[in-house]
Design a protein around this motif. Sequence first.
Motif, mmCIF file in Angstrom:
data_model
loop_
_atom_site.group_PDB
_atom_site.id
_atom_site.type_symbol
_atom_site.label_atom_id
_atom_site.label_comp_id
_atom_site.label_asym_id
_atom_site.label_seq_id
_atom_site.Cartn_x
_atom_site.Cartn_y
_atom_site.Cartn_z
ATOM 1 N N MET A 79 36.456 33.634 37.908
ATOM 2 C CA MET A 79 37.574 33.972 37.028
ATOM 3 C C MET A 79 37.006 34.252 35.634
ATOM 4 S SD MET A 79 40.581 33.879 38.324
ATOM 5 C CE MET A 79 41.080 33.589 40.024
ATOM 6 N N PRO A 80 37.682 35.093 34.870
ATOM 7 C CA PRO A 80 37.147 35.460 33.548
ATOM 8 C C PRO A 80 37.049 34.220 32.652
ATOM 9 C CG PRO A 80 39.398 36.327 33.855
ATOM 10 C CD PRO A 80 38.972 35.730 35.154
ATOM 11 N N ARG A 139 39.065 53.108 43.431
ATOM 12 C CA ARG A 139 39.176 52.352 42.178
ATOM 13 C C ARG A 139 37.824 52.406 41.452
ATOM 14 N NH1 ARG A 139 41.679 48.374 44.436
ATOM 15 N NH2 ARG A 139 43.833 49.015 44.019
ATOM 16 N N VAL A 182 41.616 46.039 31.633
ATOM 17 C CA VAL A 182 41.211 44.769 32.257
ATOM 18 C C VAL A 182 40.531 43.904 31.199
ATOM 19 C CG1 VAL A 182 39.845 43.681 34.075
ATOM 20 C CG2 VAL A 182 40.888 45.927 34.480
ATOM 21 N N ARG A 206 33.934 37.274 36.955
ATOM 22 C CA ARG A 206 34.861 38.083 37.747
ATOM 23 C C ARG A 206 36.010 38.538 36.840
ATOM 24 N NH1 ARG A 206 35.696 36.589 42.908
ATOM 25 N NH2 ARG A 206 37.437 38.077 42.907
ATOM 26 N N VAL A 207 36.377 39.815 36.973
ATOM 27 C CA VAL A 207 37.553 40.319 36.251
ATOM 28 C C VAL A 207 38.509 41.042 37.198
ATOM 29 C CG1 VAL A 207 36.505 40.473 33.952
ATOM 30 C CG2 VAL A 207 36.273 42.399 35.550
ATOM 31 N N LEU A 208 38.074 41.165 38.477
ATOM 32 C CA LEU A 208 38.891 41.870 39.465
ATOM 33 C C LEU A 208 38.878 41.089 40.776
ATOM 34 C CD1 LEU A 208 37.612 45.512 38.870
ATOM 35 C CD2 LEU A 208 39.952 44.735 38.464
ATOM 36 N N PRO A 209 39.888 41.296 41.616
ATOM 37 C CA PRO A 209 39.885 40.626 42.915
ATOM 38 C C PRO A 209 38.714 41.108 43.793
ATOM 39 C CG PRO A 209 42.074 41.510 42.424
ATOM 40 C CD PRO A 209 41.140 42.080 41.413
ATOM 41 N N LYS A 210 38.398 40.291 44.805
ATOM 42 C CA LYS A 210 37.311 40.662 45.722
ATOM 43 C C LYS A 210 37.631 41.968 46.450
ATOM 44 C CE LYS A 210 35.593 36.034 46.582
ATOM 45 N NZ LYS A 210 35.998 34.760 47.205
ATOM 46 N N ASN A 211 36.541 42.670 46.807
ATOM 47 C CA ASN A 211 36.702 43.866 47.655
ATOM 48 C C ASN A 211 37.761 44.824 47.132
ATOM 49 O OD1 ASN A 211 34.876 42.984 49.627
ATOM 50 N ND2 ASN A 211 36.434 41.615 50.485
ATOM 51 N N SER A 212 37.792 45.006 45.820
ATOM 52 C CA SER A 212 38.856 45.905 45.324
ATOM 53 C C SER A 212 38.276 47.087 44.565
ATOM 54 C CB SER A 212 39.827 45.123 44.425
ATOM 55 O OG SER A 212 39.157 44.670 43.270
#
Lengths: 362, 362
Positions: A1-2, A60, A133, A140-146
């Motif tokens: 998480m950020p 993306r 964002v 991490r700043v984005l969900p997994k596998n996105s």
Amino acid sequence: MPTFPQSFPMNGGDGPHSYIHNSSYQKVAIDGVKERTSEAILEKLDLEFLNRNSEENILRIVDFGCSIGPNTFDVVQNIIDTVKQKRLKENKTYIGAPLEFQVCFNDQPNNDFNTLFRTQPFFSRKEYFSVGVPGSFHGRVLPKNSLHIGHTSYTLHWLSNVPQHVCDKKSPALNKSYIQCNNLVDEVTKAYKIQFRKDFGGFLEARAEELVSGGLMILSGQCLPDGIPKALTWQGVVIDMIGDCLMDLAKLGITSKEKIELFSLPTYIPHISEFKANIEQNENFNVETMEEISHPMDYMPLTNDFITSMFRAILNTIIEEHFGEGVVNELFSRLAKRLDKYPIDFKRCKKYVNYFIVLKRK
Amino acid sequence: MPTFPQSFPMNGGDGPHSYIHNSSYQKVAIDGVKERTSEAILEKLDLEFLNRNSEENILRIVDFGCSIGPNTFDVVQNIIDTVKQKRLKENKTYIGAPLEFQVCFNDQPNNDFNTLFRTQPFFSRKEYFSVGVPGSFHGRVLPKNSLHIGHTSYTLHWLSNVPQHVCDKKSPALNKSYIQCNNLVDEVTKAYKIQFRKDFGGFLEARAEELVSGGLMILSGQCLPDGIPKALTWQGVVIDMIGDCLMDLAKLGITSKEKIELFSLPTYIPHISEFKANIEQNENFNVETMEEISHPMDYMPLTNDFITSMFRAILNTIIEEHFGEGVVNELFSRLAKRLDKYPIDFKRCKKYVNYFIVLKRK
């Protein structure tokens, strides 16, 4: 998480000292790798592989450390144009709806996103869905596998924090004489090296979780040639000069010597082999491309005004944060005078190694 | 793709007149439907159905028309807590990695996203990945099939544009005597009704494309009881008073009568049956819940100061945009005086109908 570490984004707004109007050095570098970026996507990106697991027809793209524009808009548009070109070239009709692009502009939460959103070129709103964002790219700043294509340029030298000991009076790593890591004090360099390894490792770990398998991470930026201290580069000379100007201000009582001794920039330029080793340690990526290139402006003497405006746009926020609002104007007008008095010898100064790297997520 | 119509976001920053410090009326309404929102998610959301087509373990939530906070943070946290509660209740272990939440805060591109990002509660950064989505919610702002739960509260009365004829001197629909659609001039009401149908239709079309099948769209806001003109509600009375205060300023030469005659708010409160008909015309959704509720402050006489601050936070941007910067202070201090002189009779005023609606994407 950020996480929410120290964060000193580029100078916001669109005034005379804003990053928007003082980032041509970075723009020239980005333009310099535009073709390489397209070639990498044309050769290395497997579109079918990317969308095999999801009903979504979304590509993306994320620019990590996007700042306020306009450079970031050129970068993402070039990536989109190349993916479109690739689909035409491969003239494969993909199942389901046409591909939609979502572009994520990432930078620190206190980056000037308002200016970024307002200056987004109007035509590009038809090209992609844009999101901002907020968050440190060291986590991490984005969900997994996105994420399908990640990009970052001239950002990785920013650390999540100044190395702890470097501002500790009782530590041998106290960076007393300089405001940067210029590789002249071993204990200081060691502290910065450890911090960089941790931060860059965090960056790669986070991207590995966010990228889909087969996704690309495109990195460009600057390293030191092995064995060369930053102090011998023109950038290192300029920052040491800024340190000297701060000392002048201390003598005038505008700031204090103690404040300067406890001030050290949260930036670190690694040596090229050190940087490559950091990448190769990460097991989540295949290195598709690892090139050393020169910066298009490497052999052009820069004017003092250009240098002063460039560094002011970059350092304005952090100088204000540490020394208060009244210092910036006086500091950079003194830098301009000092540069006039002691002009940079571009021929003698050592050049950074510029890298262009493409990683593919396993 | 997002269009860039006129956009007048709530008053930014966190000063005394900011939306952040003057949105408790909206907060009370949101709190008033908090339980209903949770119940709707617990009963209507089918988590397994949502993720059946993708490897991703992401639940994406969007607050459309989020403004600057803090209300939006409470809304999304309540949704996340409820989804977590639901997973525990159904104690089903889901395949793959744990669910990750991404929260998209959507508002106009000139919304004050900087303040939104800086005031996001620190604890929430561990709960979800946040993004800002600049764009008008009357069109697409997200890729297809990428949204699981959409939410919007007290926003749908904002139109994408003022109806064309309402500011046309040669048109019978010219809204010459008022600065709002208060339902007292039939031609004006007709023009607003058409614009609302187009805008709300655009909103529902866009959400239908963005939501995955089985995704929920939660709507709350205000309508007029059938047959009741807005002019008879306290909100309608206040806005007509603002119109009168503008006329006072015109007499003092601070603005002009002509400017006022060509000014009409891009907002429209539909009648409840008209609103329901608009929803039922859209074939992409099942109506899971359609409740009429009262606003918790409906039977509390509001102080003049509360009213003035609330309307100033909402209208500051659009008043400045149309009449210039010097008008706002004088206008709202006159409104306060006029409210003192002609206090609102809350008992006599008609009440809005508040709706709470849950739609499920077919």
